[in-house]
Design a protein around this motif. Sequence first.
Motif, short mmCIF file in Angstrom:
data_model
loop_
_atom_site.label_atom_id
_atom_site.label_comp_id
_atom_site.label_asym_id
_atom_site.label_seq_id
_atom_site.Cartn_x
_atom_site.Cartn_y
_atom_site.Cartn_z
N CYS A 54 -10.80 0.28 1.91
CA CYS A 54 -11.16 -0.70 0.82
C CYS A 54 -10.35 -1.89 0.81
CB CYS A 54 -11.17 0.04 -0.41
SG CYS A 54 -12.57 1.17 -0.85
N TYR A 55 -9.26 -1.64 0.91
CA TYR A 55 -8.09 -2.83 1.18
C TYR A 55 -8.44 -3.70 2.15
CZ TYR A 55 -3.95 -5.73 1.04
OH TYR A 55 -2.96 -6.53 0.99
N ILE A 56 -8.59 -3.05 3.33
CA ILE A 56 -8.78 -3.95 4.56
C ILE A 56 -10.36 -4.79 4.35
CG2 ILE A 56 -9.68 -3.59 6.81
CD1 ILE A 56 -7.52 -1.13 6.96
N LEU A 57 -11.22 -4.01 3.72
CA LEU A 57 -12.49 -4.75 3.34
C LEU A 57 -12.67 -5.55 2.29
CD1 LEU A 57 -14.86 -1.45 4.25
CD2 LEU A 57 -14.26 -3.52 5.84
N ASP A 58 -11.45 -5.83 2.02
CA ASP A 58 -11.39 -6.82 0.51
C ASP A 58 -11.82 -6.18 -0.64
OD1 ASP A 58 -9.91 -8.41 2.29
OD2 ASP A 58 -11.79 -9.68 2.72
N ASP A 59 -11.96 -4.90 -0.91
CA ASP A 59 -12.55 -4.40 -2.08
C ASP A 59 -11.22 -3.98 -2.62
OD1 ASP A 59 -13.91 -3.09 -4.09
OD2 ASP A 59 -15.12 -1.70 -2.71
N TYR A 60 -10.43 -4.68 -3.11
CA TYR A 60 -9.27 -4.40 -4.03
C TYR A 60 -9.56 -3.55 -5.24
CZ TYR A 60 -7.83 -8.06 -0.94
OH TYR A 60 -7.58 -8.78 0.26
N ASP A 61 -10.49 -3.70 -6.00
CA ASP A 61 -10.81 -2.81 -7.02
C ASP A 61 -10.77 -1.22 -6.87
OD1 ASP A 61 -10.46 -4.98 -8.74
OD2 ASP A 61 -12.75 -5.54 -8.80
N ASN A 62 -11.65 -1.17 -5.77
CA ASN A 62 -12.09 0.33 -5.36
C ASN A 62 -10.73 0.79 -4.62
OD1 ASN A 62 -14.49 1.19 -6.47
ND2 ASN A 62 -15.46 -0.12 -4.79
N ALA A 63 -10.16 0.05 -3.89
CA ALA A 63 -8.71 0.44 -3.29
C ALA A 63 -7.92 0.96 -4.43
CB ALA A 63 -8.18 -0.80 -2.46
N ASN A 64 -7.75 0.19 -5.49
CA ASN A 64 -7.17 0.57 -6.56
C ASN A 64 -7.50 2.03 -7.25
OD1 ASN A 64 -5.16 0.46 -8.76
ND2 ASN A 64 -6.59 -0.65 -10.14
N VAL A 65 -8.75 2.00 -7.24
CA VAL A 65 -9.21 3.35 -7.70
C VAL A 65 -8.74 4.54 -6.96
CG1 VAL A 65 -11.50 4.73 -8.22
CG2 VAL A 65 -11.07 2.40 -9.03
N TYR A 66 -9.03 4.48 -5.73
CA TYR A 66 -8.73 5.76 -4.91
C TYR A 66 -7.17 5.86 -4.82
CZ TYR A 66 -13.12 5.68 -2.83
OH TYR A 66 -14.68 5.86 -2.71
N PHE A 67 -6.26 4.90 -4.93
CA PHE A 67 -4.86 5.02 -4.83
C PHE A 67 -4.57 5.61 -6.17
CE2 PHE A 67 -4.11 1.39 -1.77
CZ PHE A 67 -4.26 2.38 -0.77
N ARG A 68 -5.15 5.47 -7.42
CA ARG A 68 -5.01 6.21 -8.63
C ARG A 68 -5.31 7.46 -8.72
NH1 ARG A 68 -3.84 3.16 -13.62
NH2 ARG A 68 -3.12 0.95 -13.01
N ASP A 69 -6.50 7.78 -7.83
CA ASP A 69 -6.91 9.37 -7.56
C ASP A 69 -5.77 10.01 -6.95
OD1 ASP A 69 -9.32 8.76 -8.51
OD2 ASP A 69 -10.22 8.39 -6.59
N ILE A 70 -5.02 9.24 -6.17
CA ILE A 70 -3.93 9.94 -5.59
C ILE A 70 -2.72 10.18 -6.70
CG2 ILE A 70 -1.92 9.77 -4.09
CD1 ILE A 70 -3.82 8.21 -2.17
N LEU A 71 -2.41 9.33 -7.40
CA LEU A 71 -1.38 9.03 -8.51
C LEU A 71 -1.78 10.18 -9.71
CD1 LEU A 71 -0.60 5.72 -8.47
CD2 LEU A 71 1.02 7.03 -7.67
N GLY A 72 -3.29 10.51 -9.99
CA GLY A 72 -3.47 11.46 -10.82
C GLY A 72 -3.22 12.80 -10.30
N MET A 73 -3.13 12.87 -9.00
CA MET A 73 -3.01 14.40 -8.46
C MET A 73 -1.47 14.50 -8.52
SD MET A 73 -5.43 14.38 -5.18
CE MET A 73 -4.45 15.48 -4.25
N ASP A 74 -0.76 13.44 -8.02
CA ASP A 74 0.84 13.41 -7.92
C ASP A 74 1.37 12.10 -8.24
OD1 ASP A 74 3.26 13.76 -7.41
OD2 ASP A 74 3.39 14.73 -5.24
N ARG A 75 1.97 11.72 -9.60
CA ARG A 75 2.38 10.66 -9.71
C ARG A 75 3.55 10.06 -8.71
NH1 ARG A 75 2.85 9.80 -15.23
NH2 ARG A 75 4.22 8.15 -15.03
N PHE A 76 4.16 11.20 -8.21
CA PHE A 76 5.35 10.95 -7.24
C PHE A 76 4.96 10.77 -5.90
CE2 PHE A 76 6.82 13.23 -10.88
CZ PHE A 76 7.73 12.29 -11.52
N ALA A 77 3.74 10.83 -5.45
CA ALA A 77 3.17 10.80 -4.22
C ALA A 77 3.54 9.37 -3.47
CB ALA A 77 1.65 10.78 -4.11
N GLU A 78 3.96 9.45 -2.16
CA GLU A 78 4.24 8.25 -1.73
C GLU A 78 3.34 8.21 -0.16
OE1 GLU A 78 5.69 5.44 -2.42
OE2 GLU A 78 6.76 6.07 -4.04
#
Length: 226
Positions: free
Chosen positions: A75-99
Motif C-alpha cells: 500500500c505504501y509503494i502504491l501511495d495508499d498511505y491510509d491503508n498502509a497505516n491500517v495494516y501496520f496498526r493491525d501488526i501493532l494490535g497483535m504485538d505493540r512491540f513488533a518491529e
Amino acid sequence: MRRETGSLIRFLIMICLLIRTFSFSQENPIALCQNMYDNREFTAALSCVRGQLDSGRVTTRIDSFKAFELAGMLCYILDDYDNANVYFRDILGMDRFAEPDPVTVPPEILAFYKRQKSAFEQEHPLITLAPPVPKKSALRLLPFGAGHIREKKYFRGFSYAAAAAVCLGINIVSYNSRKLLESPNGRYAPDDLDSAVGLYNIQVGSFYGGFLGIGFISFVDALITN
C-alpha cells in the motif's frame, strides 16, 4: 530412445517442482504474494495478499504478521498511505512491540512504520499497576505442615500441607497469568489492566488466605484434641 528418456526425465522434474511449489504455497499462504512482490508486480501482489486474508487461509500469528507487513508495504509503494497505516496498526494490535525486519523492509517504509507505531503508543499508552506488586509467595506456608508432620501431629501437619498446596497453586497460576499480560517494562495495556488487578488481588489473597487457613485448622485441631 535417449532423447525420449531425457524428455521424460525433464517432464518428471518439472512435475516435481510444480508439486513442491504448490505444497509450499499451501503451507505458506503468503509465498505466492511474496514472489509477486519480489518480481515488482505490486498491484497483483496486493490483490493476492488481500485475497489470502479474506479467504481465511492466513491462520497463524506468524503468517498474519507477514501478511499485514507485506500488505502495508505494498500500500505504501502504491501511495495508499491510509491503508498502509491500517495494516501496520493491525501488526501493532497483535504485538505493540513488533518491529519489521530492516533487511527486508525498505528504509522509507520502516520510517513510516515507526511513525505509525509512535502514534499508536500515544493513543494506547501503557499503564503502571500501582502500588508496585509485592512478591507474595505461598511457599512460606509449607514449613508449617512439614514441622507438624515431623512431630507426628498428622492431622494438623497434613491439613497445613494441603492448604499450602492449594494456596501455592492459586498463587503460582495467578502470578504467571498476570506476568503474561505485563509488558517488558512492567506496565499493562489499558484493556488488560482490570484483569491484571484481579489477578494481583487473587495472588495476594491466596497468600493471606493461607494464614487464615492455618488459623482455622489450628482452631479445629484444638477442638478435636480437647
